[in-house]
Scaffold this motif. Structure first.
Motif, PDB file in Angstrom:
ATOM      1  N   VAL A 118       0.858  -1.193   0.000  1.00 22.45           N
ATOM      2  CA  VAL A 118       0.000   0.000   0.000  1.00 22.45           C
ATOM      3  C   VAL A 118       0.891   1.239   0.000  1.00 22.45           C
ATOM      4  O   VAL A 118       1.954   1.261   0.642  1.00 22.45           O
ATOM      5  CB  VAL A 118      -0.929  -0.001   1.226  1.00 22.45           C
ATOM      6  N   MET A 119       0.460   2.268  -0.696  1.00 20.53           N
ATOM      7  CA  MET A 119       1.239   3.496  -0.729  1.00 20.53           C
ATOM      8  C   MET A 119       1.304   4.118   0.664  1.00 20.53           C
ATOM      9  O   MET A 119       0.336   4.098   1.428  1.00 20.53           O
ATOM     10  CB  MET A 119       0.638   4.483  -1.723  1.00 20.53           C
ATOM     11  N   ILE A 120       2.481   4.646   0.987  1.00 23.98           N
ATOM     12  CA  ILE A 120       2.689   5.244   2.311  1.00 23.98           C
ATOM     13  C   ILE A 120       1.731   6.414   2.530  1.00 23.98           C
ATOM     14  O   ILE A 120       1.211   6.623   3.640  1.00 23.98           O
ATOM     15  CB  ILE A 120       4.154   5.692   2.459  1.00 23.98           C
ATOM     16  N   GLU A 121       1.446   7.161   1.490  1.00 27.71           N
ATOM     17  CA  GLU A 121       0.506   8.275   1.607  1.00 27.71           C
ATOM     18  C   GLU A 121      -0.888   7.771   1.992  1.00 27.71           C
ATOM     19  O   GLU A 121      -1.598   8.408   2.785  1.00 27.71           O
ATOM     20  CB  GLU A 121       0.454   9.040   0.284  1.00 27.71           C
ATOM     21  N   THR A 122      -1.277   6.613   1.453  1.00 28.17           N
ATOM     22  CA  THR A 122      -2.577   6.030   1.805  1.00 28.17           C
ATOM     23  C   THR A 122      -2.611   5.621   3.274  1.00 28.17           C
ATOM     24  O   THR A 122      -3.605   5.853   3.972  1.00 28.17           O
ATOM     25  CB  THR A 122      -2.872   4.822   0.911  1.00 28.17           C
ATOM     26  N   LEU A 123      -1.548   5.017   3.764  1.00 29.05           N
ATOM     27  CA  LEU A 123      -1.491   4.613   5.167  1.00 29.05           C
ATOM     28  C   LEU A 123      -1.583   5.823   6.090  1.00 29.05           C
ATOM     29  O   LEU A 123      -2.283   5.793   7.112  1.00 29.05           O
ATOM     30  CB  LEU A 123      -0.207   3.843   5.440  1.00 29.05           C
ATOM     31  N   GLN A 124      -0.904   6.888   5.733  1.00 31.15           N
ATOM     32  CA  GLN A 124      -0.975   8.104   6.550  1.00 31.15           C
ATOM     33  C   GLN A 124      -2.380   8.702   6.508  1.00 31.15           C
ATOM     34  O   GLN A 124      -2.903   9.155   7.534  1.00 31.15           O
ATOM     35  CB  GLN A 124       0.057   9.116   6.052  1.00 31.15           C
ATOM     36  N   PHE A 125      -2.989   8.680   5.337  1.00 34.22           N
ATOM     37  CA  PHE A 125      -4.345   9.213   5.199  1.00 34.22           C
ATOM     38  C   PHE A 125      -5.344   8.396   6.020  1.00 34.22           C
ATOM     39  O   PHE A 125      -6.165   8.948   6.763  1.00 34.22           O
ATOM     40  CB  PHE A 125      -4.726   9.212   3.707  1.00 34.22           C
ATOM     41  N   MET A 126      -5.274   7.078   5.911  1.00 33.35           N
ATOM     42  CA  MET A 126      -6.201   6.221   6.663  1.00 33.35           C
ATOM     43  C   MET A 126      -5.958   6.331   8.160  1.00 33.35           C
ATOM     44  O   MET A 126      -6.912   6.329   8.958  1.00 33.35           O
ATOM     45  CB  MET A 126      -6.041   4.760   6.214  1.00 33.35           C
ATOM     46  N   GLY A 127      -4.710   6.423   8.556  1.00 29.67           N
ATOM     47  CA  GLY A 127      -4.418   6.576   9.976  1.00 29.67           C
ATOM     48  C   GLY A 127      -4.963   7.858  10.563  1.00 29.67           C
ATOM     49  O   GLY A 127      -5.286   7.911  11.765  1.00 29.67           O
ATOM     50  N   TYR A 181      -7.787   9.615   9.242  1.00 32.59           N
ATOM     51  CA  TYR A 181      -9.242   9.753   9.119  1.00 32.59           C
ATOM     52  C   TYR A 181     -10.022   8.612   9.758  1.00 32.59           C
ATOM     53  O   TYR A 181     -11.200   8.783  10.060  1.00 32.59           O
ATOM     54  CB  TYR A 181      -9.636   9.870   7.638  1.00 32.59           C
ATOM     55  N   ILE A 182      -9.425   7.460   9.951  1.00 32.49           N
ATOM     56  CA  ILE A 182     -10.147   6.365  10.604  1.00 32.49           C
ATOM     57  C   ILE A 182     -10.154   6.604  12.106  1.00 32.49           C
ATOM     58  O   ILE A 182      -9.104   6.797  12.720  1.00 32.49           O
ATOM     59  CB  ILE A 182      -9.500   5.011  10.270  1.00 32.49           C
ATOM     60  N   ASN A 183     -11.331   6.583  12.695  1.00 32.95           N
ATOM     61  CA  ASN A 183     -11.467   6.771  14.137  1.00 32.95           C
ATOM     62  C   ASN A 183     -12.410   5.713  14.694  1.00 32.95           C
ATOM     63  O   ASN A 183     -12.885   4.832  13.971  1.00 32.95           O
ATOM     64  CB  ASN A 183     -11.955   8.184  14.464  1.00 32.95           C
ATOM     65  N   GLU A 184     -12.696   5.804  15.962  1.00 34.65           N
ATOM     66  CA  GLU A 184     -13.510   4.785  16.611  1.00 34.65           C
ATOM     67  C   GLU A 184     -14.953   4.795  16.129  1.00 34.65           C
ATOM     68  O   GLU A 184     -15.669   3.801  16.265  1.00 34.65           O
ATOM     69  CB  GLU A 184     -13.460   4.979  18.129  1.00 34.65           C
ATOM     70  N   LYS A 187     -20.608   2.913   6.172  1.00 34.05           N
ATOM     71  CA  LYS A 187     -21.040   3.971   5.258  1.00 34.05           C
ATOM     72  C   LYS A 187     -19.917   4.967   4.962  1.00 34.05           C
ATOM     73  O   LYS A 187     -19.974   5.685   3.952  1.00 34.05           O
ATOM     74  CB  LYS A 187     -22.256   4.691   5.834  1.00 34.05           C
ATOM     75  N   ASN A 188     -18.900   5.050   5.839  1.00 35.74           N
ATOM     76  CA  ASN A 188     -17.790   5.980   5.610  1.00 35.74           C
ATOM     77  C   ASN A 188     -16.709   5.394   4.715  1.00 35.74           C
ATOM     78  O   ASN A 188     -15.885   6.138   4.170  1.00 35.74           O
ATOM     79  CB  ASN A 188     -17.153   6.373   6.940  1.00 35.74           C
ATOM     80  N   CYS A 189     -16.702   4.093   4.566  1.00 37.96           N
ATOM     81  CA  CYS A 189     -15.563   3.432   3.920  1.00 37.96           C
ATOM     82  C   CYS A 189     -15.458   3.663   2.411  1.00 37.96           C
ATOM     83  O   CYS A 189     -14.345   3.817   1.895  1.00 37.96           O
ATOM     84  CB  CYS A 189     -15.609   1.940   4.215  1.00 37.96           C
TER      85      CYS A 189
END
Length: 577
Positions: free
Chosen positions: A177-186, A188-191, A196-198
């Motif tokens: 996975v692209m490092i930029e994607t991992l940073q983005f998901m880390g 914006y993903i919360n508890e 519906k957000n995915c």
């Protein structure tokens, strides 16, 4: 599904446009290397391998040649290959040395004797192995070209190859996975992230944003967007994100017939990236111990695989099922709303098959026998202990049994006709605290396709009393076949349970044995100890021998003295008389 697997294999073998260019470059380089080897072979093809020293062959005379003929041949060849006449030919000097040695072998008596005895005029020789360079590498007019080519390869080709490889790989993590994607998901993903957000999060990934927009996309998306149902307000306004979000929702709502071929290609590209990206989304939730978020990520993953919307029926995963058949399945006797209930029914009791053809009914029966009928068991224990005490490392052993398989069988690809690639079933095992915390204590991803699967989840007991944990077994490919097992156990304190430490007799014997270090030091000090013991023995034995001799001499002197006294006394007695 078989056709889909075959197509995937053919697609894997086929060359894309980018790979075709790469293969063409590789073939060109390989062809150039083979051409170079062929030219080298032509250059050195006329050279003869000298197996042994033969002066007659070197001087180009017959073995029975006379001395005059040998001398004449030597003179002609030495004039031809003399280094002074060939200053730019290094091979001429070597040839001249061979000619001189051959002449000596046939004229000089000593050299001739060495040649007859050892096969060389210089006497016995050691074996030497060398690499012969092509002649064109040694020619003076080629030196500049060879030097320039060497520096071009060393200073340009090698660094550029490394730079190109680094530029292609530096943007990707180890999971692909692209490092930029991992940073983005880390970020914006919360508890509170749910299914519906995915779709929008996937559409906003770096892989998705790297896709190109076409001039025709605007008109095509208007028609498609009017039929798509959105479950939340858009968070991102970038055109490429909006486009990919719409086609992802259209895929989940099974609106593929409204997509143009170009949009379908874009959808397939996103879905190919979705497996790795959704895998990273699950791992992010697991690392933060958010069970409901991880569960939502898995639901999104299987919604993409099975093309199911947020509130779609599980029965749509069955081949040839549509909305009309669903209405029939939800009414009357033997009504069914979940996939697990439908699969457990006898074929005669399954609804929705009356309007199907024989081939379609066969597909349904094949799906029912192929879909995993999983049985889940779990136990909590402390290995080699009967009681669970605070501070112990507890082990939860989870066993998953696919009852639809026989011994020795394994699962094949899942039934996912709308997913562009074959997908094999995976299971996620979560050990979760009881309500209201629902914190992930341990988890494991299982990719085994065998009939019986076993996983061990370990955690440390931190408090005494009653514990209520839940094991969740979630499938990432089918909706409705998840399993859940509740675990209840009691933990005692160290004071409540007195554990006897059993030491095996063999272990006690091992404790009495010297360690390797002690054995090593003992061996080193053994010689010194033996020498010291011998010295001590000598020192003890020598004084004893001296004392014994002295005592013996003293005894002898005492005896002599006594004898003398006796004689004196006898003399005095005789005088008195």
């Amino acid at each position: 599904m078989v056709e889909k697997v075959d197509q995937a294999r053919k697609g894997a073998r086929a060359l894309s446009t980018g790979s075709q260019v790469g293969w063409a470059v590789k073939l060109a380089v390989l062809g150039g290397m083979w051409l170079t080897l062929y030219l080298i072979h032509l250059q050195i093809g006329d050279a003869k391998e000298i197996k042994r020293f033969d002066p007659f062959e070197i001087l180009e005379v017959s073995p029975g040649a006379s001395a005059a003929e040998v001398k004449k041949a030597y003179r002609q060849l030495s004039l031809k290959y003399h280094p002074d006449k060939n200053p730019d030919d290094p091979l001429a000097a070597s040839r001249f040395m061979q000619i001189t040695k051959a002449h000596n072998a046939l004229t000089d008596e000593t050299a001739k004797a060495n040649y007859e005895k050892y096969g060389n005029p210089d006497g016995p020789q050691t074996s030497k192995v060398g690499i012969g360079l092509p002649r064109f590498l040694l020619e003076k007019e080629n030196h500049l070209m060879i030097l320039c080519l060497f520096f071009f390869l060393l200073l340009f080709v090698v660094p550029m190859a490394f730079i190109c490889y680094y530029q292609r790989t530096k943007n990707y993590a180890a999971n692909g996975v692209m490092i930029e994607t991992l940073q983005f998901m880390g970020y914006y993903i919360n508890e509170a992230t749910r299914l519906k957000n995915c779709p929008e999060l996937l559409a906003a990934s770096a892989e998705s944003r790297g896709m190109a927009l076409r001039p025709s996309d605007n008109e095509e998306l208007k028609t498609l967007g009017a039929q798509v149902t959105e479950h939340k307000k858009r968070q991102f306004k970038l055109p490429i994100i909006i486009k990919n979000d719409i086609i992802l929702l259209a895929h989940m709502q099974r609106l593929h017939h409204l997509m143009s071929p170009s949009l379908r290609e874009d959808l397939d590209e996103i879905l190919r990236h979705s497996l790795k990206i959704s895998q990273a989304m699950i791992e992010i939730a697991c690392m933060r111990e958010w069970f409901f978020t991880a569960q939502a990520m898995i639901e999104f993953r299987r919604s993409l695989i099975q093309a199911l919307d947020v509130k779609s029926s599980q029965l749509l995963q069955i081949p040839h099922f549509n909305d009309e058949i669903l209405k029939h399945c939800l009414k009357g006797k033997n009504a069914t709303s979940t996939l697990a209930d439908y699969l457990q029914k006898d074929p005669e009791q399954r609804k929705g098959l009356s309007s199907m053809t024989a081939d379609q009914i066969a597909d349904v029966e094949a799906f029912a026998s192929h879909c995993s009928n999983m049985e889940c068991k779990a136990i909590t224990e402390v290995e080699d202990e009967k009681e669970i005490v605070v501070g112990d490392i507890a082990t939860v052993t989870v066993q998953l049994l696919r009852k639809n398989l026989h011994e020795g069988e394994a699962m094949g690809p899942v039934h996912a006709p709308l997913f562009p690639e074959p997908k094999f079933e995976e299971w996620w095992i979560f050990l979760v605290e009881g309500a209201p915390n629902t914190r992930i204590i341990a988890f494991e991803r299982i990719r085994d396709t065998e009939r019986l699967i076993e996983a061990k989840l370990r955690f440390q007991i931190s408090r005494p009393g009653k514990h209520s944990l839940t094991v969740h077994a979630l499938c990432d490919s089918y909706v409705g076949i998840d399993k859940k097992v509740d675990l209840n156990f009691n933990v005692s304190t160290e004071d409540e349970v007195k554990r006897e430490i059993f030491v095996h007799p063999e272990d006690e014997e091992l404790d009495l044995q010297p360690t390797l270090f002690q054995q090593f030091m003992g061996e080193l000090g053994g010689d010194d100890d033996s020498e010291e013991e011998e010295d001590e023995k000598k020192e003890k034995t020598k004084p004893v021998e001296k004392l014994s001799d002295g005592k013996q001499q003293k005894a002898e002197s005492d005896d002599d003295k006594k004898d003398g006294d006796d004689s004196d006394s006898s003399d005095s007695d005789s005088d008195g008389d």
